[in-house]
Design a protein around this motif. Structure first.
Motif, PDB file in Angstrom:
ATOM      1  N   UNK A 184       0.781  -1.282   0.212  1.00 18.63           N
ATOM      2  CA  UNK A 184      -0.038   0.029  -0.011  1.00 18.63           C
ATOM      3  C   UNK A 184       0.989   1.457   0.093  1.00 18.63           C
ATOM      4  N   UNK A 185       2.123   1.064   0.275  1.00 17.54           N
ATOM      5  CA  UNK A 185       3.098   2.585   0.445  1.00 17.54           C
ATOM      6  C   UNK A 185       3.079   3.049  -0.695  1.00 17.54           C
ATOM      7  N   UNK A 186       2.616   4.296  -0.672  1.00 17.70           N
ATOM      8  CA  UNK A 186       2.714   5.151  -1.827  1.00 17.70           C
ATOM      9  C   UNK A 186       1.505   5.321  -2.603  1.00 17.70           C
ATOM     10  N   UNK A 187       0.373   4.671  -2.248  1.00 15.88           N
ATOM     11  CA  UNK A 187      -0.757   4.472  -2.915  1.00 15.88           C
ATOM     12  C   UNK A 187      -1.447   5.757  -2.882  1.00 15.88           C
ATOM     13  N   UNK A 188      -1.594   6.386  -1.481  1.00 12.22           N
ATOM     14  CA  UNK A 188      -2.109   7.690  -1.464  1.00 12.22           C
ATOM     15  C   UNK A 188      -1.159   8.635  -0.989  1.00 12.22           C
ATOM     16  N   UNK A 189      -1.159   9.750  -1.590  1.00 13.61           N
ATOM     17  CA  UNK A 189      -0.457  11.037  -1.480  1.00 13.61           C
ATOM     18  C   UNK A 189      -0.914  12.355  -1.037  1.00 13.61           C
ATOM     19  N   UNK A 190      -0.637  12.960  -0.115  1.00 17.67           N
ATOM     20  CA  UNK A 190      -1.079  14.241   0.192  1.00 17.67           C
ATOM     21  C   UNK A 190      -0.889  15.253  -1.002  1.00 17.67           C
ATOM     22  N   UNK A 191      -1.717  16.039  -1.226  1.00 16.72           N
ATOM     23  CA  UNK A 191      -1.314  17.269  -2.430  1.00 16.72           C
ATOM     24  C   UNK A 191      -0.433  18.098  -1.958  1.00 16.72           C
ATOM     25  N   UNK A 192       0.321  18.873  -2.745  1.00 21.29           N
ATOM     26  CA  UNK A 192       1.616  19.487  -2.793  1.00 21.29           C
ATOM     27  C   UNK A 192       1.268  20.662  -1.552  1.00 21.29           C
TER      28      UNK A 192
ATOM     29  N   UNK B 123       1.995   3.667  -7.244  1.00 22.85           N
ATOM     30  CA  UNK B 123       1.173   2.613  -7.318  1.00 22.85           C
ATOM     31  C   UNK B 123      -0.290   2.710  -7.696  1.00 22.85           C
ATOM     32  N   UNK B 124      -1.189   1.771  -8.108  1.00 26.27           N
ATOM     33  CA  UNK B 124      -2.376   2.142  -8.658  1.00 26.27           C
ATOM     34  C   UNK B 124      -3.283   1.068  -8.001  1.00 26.27           C
ATOM     35  N   UNK B 125      -4.540   1.640  -7.502  1.00 31.91           N
ATOM     36  CA  UNK B 125      -5.694   0.797  -7.016  1.00 31.91           C
ATOM     37  C   UNK B 125      -6.652   0.245  -8.483  1.00 31.91           C
TER      38      UNK B 125
ATOM     39  N   UNK C 177      -1.252  -2.373  -7.666  1.00 34.47           N
ATOM     40  CA  UNK C 177      -0.228  -2.824  -8.448  1.00 34.47           C
ATOM     41  C   UNK C 177       1.012  -1.823  -8.202  1.00 34.47           C
ATOM     42  N   UNK C 178       2.061  -2.262  -8.144  1.00 40.21           N
ATOM     43  CA  UNK C 178       3.338  -1.428  -7.860  1.00 40.21           C
ATOM     44  C   UNK C 178       3.545  -0.490  -8.678  1.00 40.21           C
ATOM     45  N   UNK C 179       4.377   0.542  -8.163  1.00 42.15           N
ATOM     46  CA  UNK C 179       4.857   1.785  -8.974  1.00 42.15           C
ATOM     47  C   UNK C 179       5.685   1.495 -10.113  1.00 42.15           C
ATOM     48  N   UNK C 180       5.397   1.996 -11.402  1.00 39.68           N
ATOM     49  CA  UNK C 180       6.251   1.712 -12.513  1.00 39.68           C
ATOM     50  C   UNK C 180       6.474   2.985 -13.193  1.00 39.68           C
ATOM     51  N   UNK C 181       7.618   3.111 -14.067  1.00 40.89           N
ATOM     52  CA  UNK C 181       7.824   4.185 -14.859  1.00 40.89           C
ATOM     53  C   UNK C 181       7.699   5.766 -14.107  1.00 40.89           C
ATOM     54  N   UNK C 182       8.172   5.716 -12.882  1.00 38.73           N
ATOM     55  CA  UNK C 182       8.043   7.100 -11.986  1.00 38.73           C
ATOM     56  C   UNK C 182       6.615   7.393 -11.783  1.00 38.73           C
ATOM     57  N   UNK C 183       5.521   6.562 -11.911  1.00 41.84           N
ATOM     58  CA  UNK C 183       4.142   6.693 -11.461  1.00 41.84           C
ATOM     59  C   UNK C 183       4.128   5.841 -10.085  1.00 41.84           C
TER      60      UNK C 183
ATOM     61  N   UNK D 207      -2.785  20.916  -0.845  1.00 41.98           N
ATOM     62  CA  UNK D 207      -2.319  20.090   0.224  1.00 41.98           C
ATOM     63  C   UNK D 207      -3.683  19.522   1.055  1.00 41.98           C
ATOM     64  N   UNK D 208      -4.741  20.180   0.900  1.00 40.53           N
ATOM     65  CA  UNK D 208      -6.020  19.538   1.600  1.00 40.53           C
ATOM     66  C   UNK D 208      -6.625  18.400   0.780  1.00 40.53           C
ATOM     67  N   UNK D 209      -6.044  18.039  -0.359  1.00 41.33           N
ATOM     68  CA  UNK D 209      -6.536  16.829  -0.979  1.00 41.33           C
ATOM     69  C   UNK D 209      -5.457  15.484  -1.107  1.00 41.33           C
ATOM     70  N   UNK D 210      -5.879  14.626  -1.272  1.00 42.86           N
ATOM     71  CA  UNK D 210      -5.159  13.199  -1.495  1.00 42.86           C
ATOM     72  C   UNK D 210      -5.406  12.920  -2.834  1.00 42.86           C
ATOM     73  N   UNK D 211      -4.483  12.462  -3.479  1.00 46.93           N
ATOM     74  CA  UNK D 211      -4.358  11.869  -4.820  1.00 46.93           C
ATOM     75  C   UNK D 211      -4.224  10.106  -4.551  1.00 46.93           C
ATOM     76  N   UNK D 212      -4.904   9.477  -5.665  1.00 45.18           N
ATOM     77  CA  UNK D 212      -4.641   8.074  -5.766  1.00 45.18           C
ATOM     78  C   UNK D 212      -5.113   7.911  -7.157  1.00 45.18           C
TER      79      UNK D 212
END
Length: 895
Positions: free
Chosen positions: A620-628, A816-818, A808-814, A752-757
């Motif tokens: 799961x690590x890196x699946x959700x990221x806080x906005x900038x 992970x994806x759900x 799915x794991x991180x690929x090509x600098x992107x 920052x108030x948003x999360x991206x997945x």
């Protein structure tokens, strides 16, 4: 080394130093870099310091690091790489330590020295036990005296040198002290007693006696972290620690103790010593102002209308507060005008430490008040006065108890958005200052009494008397006789304003039911006295402190009752209450109490729930990221951006510009352009005109590019990446449950108030489901200092995904994806519910609004939830407690 570099680089590889343990981080522009660099720390050997610069890394075999998302510039936190059983862990020491938790037992058994090194840098708990494991490991490998010598050279001497370099760095030294490193030795001189031998001239090289004393203090505190007694010896015969102390620090400390550099105040200053021995106490003490002197309470013109008789004090003194994190330091220096000891529940469970602390009363001068301040856990009451007799001797010897639990009062009149810990620090600072500044209170505290235990309480804005606002977990004013009352002022360091406070000294009296009535009345907006019931035995048995719990009926004639507690209920307590048709809620859980008052909904979960430690899934690590972070970008309006582009000409920054998504449903009126700060700095250093204009015109308060340090550079890199393949990027609002979701355009970055997945339609299906709603709500922090927030490590990394989903794991600098799992039994059912073709499912569909609208259809979502609940073995009509229990169970089993 042939060159060094000061621009931003990516942690993209490593050099293997051993099969397991630390590796050498390698930095470059990416995993396929032609040129590699190593980072140089600001403080040599200190993994908790920052990156000073990068230097060229030559003639090394670099192993690429998958998912290289960490981007850093000089001044950024230090990053490590740790190898274990074929897995690679990269990040800050804290991040790596947390990720290694499932492997802790094996690492301690096979590589305890590396694990201790990592734990110290990560400010991890229980470093004392880790040091014991490391010492036992060395004794097994090298028996007898040689084992002790190895412990001195491999553990104690390195941390001593780090303390020396930290001191020199803080003082701006030119390296004279570090030059002594080769001549510093450590040896055992008694049972668990070690001596750091300093060479001739060391004190002068350090900058004088005051600096030598500060080094001794820091080394002693490091000894406490390792469960040994460390003293510093100078070869002129002077010992910087008390010779009489030969006892090793007791191992109750459940977290590393940061060395505290005690101040050296003027000779006529009044000194307050705050004893903070363990991690919980230090969490509160960190908010005390020890950097500058406090003027005595009630001085000069601010106190002219408040002086009453012998309240008057000389105004030539200052009051200085010092935090003491070692009992030995307190025993060696009894020259305090008042001593306040923060007492945590962990300390109360350590009989040896408690006995040693009790004996301090004999060390402290007879004219020095000795106050106890409960340091209760965030999720429960203090055990200092629970009647179990743990601290009877300590209570008999203290002058009074400081009521820190008023910080949790529903009628708190201080800063409402401050954290509970900072409120407690405010109380300690105000009462400690009054104890040394007000002669009448000082005399009362020093006068023996037969009235029993006394309590000091504080409230802002005037007299508290027997008013409802003074009721707390510790004290009910109507139960205790008033001894003294002081009206004074405190200065708030955040806004430099003075506020009036009232401090009372009373005999001890406790009544938790009064506190519950006060909490309910505050929510209802009128005075209410709840009808009482006997606390059910089935609930009493599962409570930690049943003496601070009452059963009440919130309205006459209601059949169901509510158990209101001082502790945060756990799942066992909630289940025991559910069996008898009752609800359990903590008195601080205002939202849950309000819901029960208005709806009598005993089946709803409270917001404050004590959950067991959760395991984080590596997948799961890196699946959700806080906005900038706003400090990592420059934002300009569309019009500003057009003007800057036209006036600056061609620029490498044009391809870096993104639309800034400030909110989930942002309109065109607030559209902004965002550019990453590292890209601006790199371009400005290369002479880019647009970059220079951005720094000069768009950020007038940050015109010095060299003074700008990244805050969350790895999140910045993720926000500027693209979803892998044909996946879509979704965003949700932080802390909002039920969740709201939207698709992010390719040219947008979230605030920052948003999360991206990233992922296909599985993302909105999961995030809009009951499973995620129950999980996310239970994990929302209850802190008063910030709005509710999702926590990456808990809300997302620890989420036990059902069989319907796959990460799915991180690929090509992107990242992970759900995605939907096409191998799951539920895949066809979900596709049919969503109106998608399971045979030719294209992930994702072309129109993201289709899925958003569909999932807001109650009937569709009810059927989707039924499928997901079946995935985890629950019926479609399972309630929230059923869901939470099952999800926690799956996490604990690491399913």
């Amino acid at each position: 080394m042939t060159e060094d570099i000061d621009s931003a680089l990516r942690l993209a590889g490593y050099v293997r130093l051993a099969e397991n343990g630390f590796a050498l981080p390698a930095w470059g522009i990416g995993p396929g870099a032609n040129v590699w660099y190593s980072a140089i720390p600001t403080i040599e050997g200190d993994h908790s310091s920052t990156i000073a610069t990068f230097e060229l890394l030559e003639n090394e075999q670099i192993i690429p690091l998958a998912g290289a998302t960490v981007l850093a510039v000089p001044g950024a936190p230090w990053q490590d790489v740790f190898l274990w059983n074929g897995e690679v862990f990269a990040g800050t020491p804290r991040e790596i330590f947390a990720a290694l938790a499932p492997h802790a037992a094996d690492i301690l058994r096979l590589a305890p020295l590396s694990y201790l090194d990592l734990a110290l840098a990560a400010d991890a708990p229980d470093t004392v036990s880790f040091a014991k494991e490391a010492r036992a490991f060395l004794q097994r490998r090298v028996a007898g005296v040689r084992g002790t010598s190895a412990f001195c050279n491999l553990v104690l001497r390195p941390v001593t040198l780090v303390a020396l370099r930290r001191l020199e760095h803080l003082s701006g030294g030119a390296g004279e002290a570090s030059a002594l490193a080769s001549e510093i030795s450590v040896r055992e001189v008694g049972t668990n007693l070690f001596e750091v031998s300093m060479p001739p001239g060391a004190a002068q090289a350090l900058g004088g006696q005051a600096a030598a004393d500060r080094l001794g203090t820091a080394i002693a505190a490091l000894g406490d972290q390792l469960g040994v007694f460390l003293r510093t010896h100078y070869q002129d015969g002077e010992v910087r620690r008390s010779e009489k102390e030969t006892l090793a620090p007791t191992p109750f400390v459940d977290g590393p103790v940061k060395p505290t550099a005690l101040s050296f105040p003027e000779i006529d200053a009044l000194r307050i010593g705050v004893v903070a021995l363990d991690r919980r106490a230090q969490q509160i003490a960190q908010y005390l102002d020890t950097r500058s002197s406090r003027k005595k309470a009630g001085e000069n013109e601010r106190s002219s209308s408040h002086r009453k008789g012998d309240h008057d004090t000389a105004t030539s003194h200052t009051v200085v507060m010092e935090v003491i994190n070692s009992l030995s330091l307190l025993e060696a220096s009894a020259a305090y005008d008042v001593v306040i000891c923060l007492v945590s529940n962990e300390l109360l469970r350590e009989a040896d430490t408690l006995e040693r602390l009790t004996s301090l009363e004999g060390v402290i001068h007879q004219n020095t008040p000795f106050l106890l301040a409960p340091a209760p856990p965030a999720d429960g009451p203090s055990l200092l006065l629970d009647g179990a007799g743990r601290a009877n001797d300590l209570l008999d010897r203290c002058s009074a108890v400081v009521d820190t639990t008023l910080a949790r009062s529903p009628y708190w009149t201080g800063h409402q958005r401050r954290s509970i810990d900072r409120r407690m620090a405010d109380i300690i600072a105000a009462i400690g200052t009054a104890a040394v500044a007000d002669r009448r209170l000082l005399r009362q505290l020093l006068t023996p009494t037969e009235a029993g235990l006394r309590v000091l309480s504080m409230n802002f804005e005037g007299v508290i008397g027997s008013d409802i606002s003074a009721i707390s977990e510790l004290s009910a004013p109507s139960r205790g006789a008033l001894i003294a009352r002081i009206d004074t002022f405190v200065r708030d360091l955040s806004d430099e304003k003075s506020r009036s406070v009232t401090i009372e000294l009373r005999t001890f009296g406790q009544d938790f039911r009064q506190l519950v009535d006060a909490a309910i009345s505050e929510i209802a907006g009128r005075h209410l006295t709840a009808n009482g019931d006997e606390l059910p035995e089935s609930v009493r048995e599962v409570l930690d402190v049943p003496s601070q719990a009452v059963a009440v009926r919130l309205a006459t004639g209601r059949e169901k009752f509510v158990v209101v507690t001082a502790e945060t209920p756990d799942l066992a307590t909630l289940r025991a209450a559910r069996h008898i048709g009752a609800a359990v809620v903590r008195y601080t859980d205002r939202q849950a109490l309000r819901a029960l008052l208005e709806r009598d909904d005993s089946c709803a979960l409270p917001l404050e729930i004590r959950l067991p430690p959760l395991q984080r899934y590596a997948r799961n690590r890196g699946l959700a990221t806080r906005g900038v972070d706003a400090r990592d970008i420059v934002r300009v309006s569309y019009n500003q951006w057009a003007d800057l582009r036209s006036s600056s000409g061609a620029s490498v920054l044009l391809k870096e510009a993104r639309r800034y998504r400030s909110a989930l449903r942002s309109g065109t009126e607030d559209e902004m352009i965002a550019i990453p700060m590292p890209a601006i700095l790199n371009a400005a250093n290369a002479g880019d005109a647009l970059a220079k204009n951005l720094i000069e015109r768009a950020t007038p308060s940050r015109q010095n590019p060299n003074a700008i340090a990244g805050k969350r550079i790895s999140d910045l890199a993720t926000a500027w990446s693209r979803p892998f393949g044909d996946q879509r990027r979704w965003v949700i609002e932080d802390g909002v449950v039920p969740v709201e979701i939207a698709a992010l355009s390719a040219d947008e970055v979230p605030a920052q108030r948003l999360f991206l997945i990233d992922g296909d339609e599985a993302v909105p299906v999961l995030l809009l489901s009951r499973l995620f709603a129950v999980w996310a709500r239970a994990l929302l922090p209850s802190s008063t200092s910030w709005s509710s927030r999702f926590q990456v490590g808990q809300t997302f990394d620890a989420f036990p995904f059902t069989l319907s989903f796959v990460v799915t794991p991180a690929r090509g600098g992107s990242p992970p994806q759900l995605q939907f799992s096409r191998q799951s039994d539920s895949f066809v059912d979900l596709m049919n519910l969503l109106g998608l073709d399971s045979g030719g499912f294209k992930s994702p569909t072309s129109d993201p609004r289709h899925i958003e609208v569909l999932l807001h259809d109650d009937s569709v979502m009810r059927d989707v939830n039924a499928v997901l609940l079946t995935d985890i073995g629950l019926d479609p009509d399972a309630d929230d407690l059923d869901i939470l229990e099952r999800m926690i169970e799956r996490n604990r089993l690491h399913q």
